[in-house]
Each structure stands twice: as C-alpha cells, then as structure tokens.
Motif scaffolding. Structure first.
Motif, short mmCIF file in Angstrom:
data_model
loop_
_atom_site.label_atom_id
_atom_site.label_comp_id
_atom_site.label_asym_id
_atom_site.label_seq_id
_atom_site.Cartn_x
_atom_site.Cartn_y
_atom_site.Cartn_z
N THR A 196 0.81 -0.90 0.11
CA THR A 196 -0.07 -0.18 -0.07
C THR A 196 1.10 0.95 0.18
N VAL A 197 2.11 0.88 0.94
CA VAL A 197 2.88 2.70 0.73
C VAL A 197 3.87 2.29 0.01
N GLY A 198 3.99 0.60 -1.04
CA GLY A 198 4.74 1.28 -1.77
C GLY A 198 4.99 1.30 -3.42
N PRO A 199 4.02 2.22 -3.88
CA PRO A 199 3.93 3.48 -4.70
C PRO A 199 4.50 4.34 -4.78
N ILE A 200 4.55 4.77 -3.14
CA ILE A 200 5.28 6.33 -2.76
C ILE A 200 6.90 5.94 -4.14
N PRO A 201 7.50 4.99 -3.09
CA PRO A 201 9.07 4.45 -3.82
C PRO A 201 9.25 4.67 -4.79
N LEU A 202 8.17 3.32 -5.68
CA LEU A 202 8.02 3.24 -6.84
C LEU A 202 8.22 4.04 -7.67
N VAL A 203 6.93 5.24 -7.41
CA VAL A 203 7.22 6.25 -8.11
C VAL A 203 8.84 7.51 -8.23
N LEU A 204 9.53 7.91 -7.35
CA LEU A 204 10.95 8.06 -6.42
C LEU A 204 11.72 7.45 -7.42
N ALA A 205 11.14 5.84 -7.38
CA ALA A 205 13.08 4.91 -8.47
C ALA A 205 12.45 5.48 -9.88
N LEU A 206 11.10 5.68 -9.92
CA LEU A 206 11.36 5.17 -11.65
C LEU A 206 11.19 7.34 -12.13
N LEU A 207 11.52 8.10 -11.12
CA LEU A 207 11.72 9.69 -11.24
C LEU A 207 13.18 9.44 -11.04
N GLY A 208 14.24 8.70 -10.83
CA GLY A 208 15.82 9.16 -10.40
C GLY A 208 15.91 8.51 -11.15
N GLY A 209 15.69 7.24 -11.80
CA GLY A 209 15.84 6.20 -12.65
C GLY A 209 17.35 5.23 -12.00
N PHE A 210 16.56 4.19 -12.35
CA PHE A 210 17.08 2.65 -12.05
C PHE A 210 18.50 2.29 -12.01
N ALA A 211 19.19 1.94 -11.32
CA ALA A 211 20.03 1.45 -11.30
C ALA A 211 21.51 2.73 -11.88
N ASP A 212 21.92 1.82 -13.05
CA ASP A 212 23.19 3.38 -14.05
C ASP A 212 22.16 3.78 -15.30
#
Length: 255
Positions: A196-212
C-alpha cells in the motif's frame, strides 16, 4: 388605461435547485476545503523555517547556491499522506451514513487527492522559482542539489510535473493504506504496508532512474517514458483503492 402584462415565467431553476450538488461534487467540495486548509497551514509552518535556514547558511558560507526550499518535498509527501489515511478513517462511515455510496466516496477522495497534489506541487514550484530569482538578484547561483528528475537545466514545467506525480501518488497511497486497514484490520493492514505504501518509493525510483540508467531530465522526450511509468503506477494504485473501498463493509461506530 390597460393593465400591465404579467411577467413571463422564468425557465431558470429555483435557487435551492441551482445550488444542489451531486454526491461526488458535494464530497469534493467538503473534503477539498479541509485539504486546502491543511495545505495553507503546512506552508505557513514550513516556509519560515526554510527562510531562516537559508539565511543561516548564507551567513556561514558567505553565499548560497542550492535550492534549499526543494528540501521540503519530503514533508509535502508525508504530511498529506498521513492526512489521507485519516480521511478514510474519519469520513467513510459518515459518508455512507449520510446516504451516499462507497463508490462516490472513492471517486471524490481521488479527485481531492489529485487536486491537492497539484496544489502542493504548484506552491513548491512557485517557491523554487522565487528562490531562484532572489539568488540571481544577489549574484548567487541556484542548483537543485537533491534532484530526483528535474534539475536547474531541465525544461520549464518538468519540475512541476515531477512534483505533481510525487504528491498525488503520496495521497493516493495514503487513501489505500487507510482503506486496507478498514477492510482487513490492524494485523493484515500492517503486513500489507509494503504494497500500500509501495507506490511512493516506486514513483520516486522511476523519477530517479534505475541503477545505472538515469531518467532523462534534459528534454521532455527523454523524460516521457519515466513520467508515463509514474502515471501507470498511480492509476493502478487508484484502481486498487477504488476496488477495496467498494468491498469494505462500513461497520457502525462502537462506544
């Protein structure tokens, strides 16, 4: 002398009928006023702190080249997130008791979440623009030291878009947390927090890019895939919230 003709009947609805709103519009109006009031209080408390913090940093270092006000984004994520949880806990039962449906409650709260998320983003974007102009006026630089997607060189509007997606997903996730607790109780609601909280870090991760693979921040075309990914995450969270709300049994309050 002839009598004056009677006035033609008006085709306009009576005032009471004109003011009548549907259940969704009524709930949006009621909850939206409260949400915007909390928004005003949030920035009234947070902004003086960042002004004083900026003056202290400038005094210590002799100048200031960082976008200090953007450090408030975490507060603008988690404060409305917590408020969204209380909205479900406090208003869902009242909404149903007033004769309206859980479906209209879900629709109205999602509209309020989207609107206030945009409002938080607009305020923070305006404050960042004001801070940038003040820095330039005194000969300082201005750079986004904690950039997630948009930085000081990104196209106009990209920062507003990034912040809007971030703040909207925070509120939708807060609604989802609240209704899951209502639906399955405390233990299962706590165990479901990664989802239920997971969408927040997932969106932040998408905005910041993944890995390299960093998200494209230099143009709209480069940023588009990441922004669309965020829209998809928010849509799925909103659909999940609406589905759980429709299946939640609203129990009477116990003394």
């Amino acid at each position: 002398m002839t009598a004056a003709p009677p006035p033609a009947p008006s085709l306009a609805p009576p005032p009471a009928q004109r003011r009548r709103r549907g259940p969704v519009a009524h709930t949006v109006h009621r909850l939206g006023r409260h949400a915007l009031l909390y928004l005003v209080w949030f920035w009234a408390v947070v902004l003086p702190f960042f002004v004083v913090f900026s003056l202290v940093l400038a005094r210590i270092h002799g100048e200031l080249d960082a976008a200090v006000v953007l450090y408030s984004r975490q507060g603008a994520i988690w404060f409305p997130f917590a408020y969204a949880i209380t909205v479900v806990a406090a208003y869902q039962r009242v909404h149903v008791a007033a004769g309206m449906t859980r479906r209209t409650f879900a629709r109205a709260t999602l509209v309020v979440a989207a609107g206030t998320g945009l409002a938080y983003a607009a305020v923070l974007t305006a404050l960042a623009a004001l801070e940038r102009e003040l820095h330039h006026a005194v000969g300082w630089g201005w750079r986004v030291a904690d950039a997630v997607l948009a930085d000081e060189g990104s196209p106009a509007g990209l920062l507003l878009t990034e912040l809007t997606l971030t703040f909207v997903v925070a509120q939708v996730s807060g609604l989802l947390v609240g209704v899951v607790y209502q639906r399955v109780g405390g233990w299962w609601g706590t165990l479901a927090l990664p989802l239920t909280v997971g969408p927040i870090p997932l969106v932040l991760a998408l905005l910041g890019g993944f890995a390299d693979v960093p998200a494209g921040r230099d143009s709209w075309a480069a940023a588009a895939p990441w922004l669309l990914g965020c829209v998809l995450v928010i849509t799925l969270a909103a659909v999940a919230y609406a589905a759980v709300t429709a299946r939640t049994v609203v129990r009477p309050a116990t003394p």
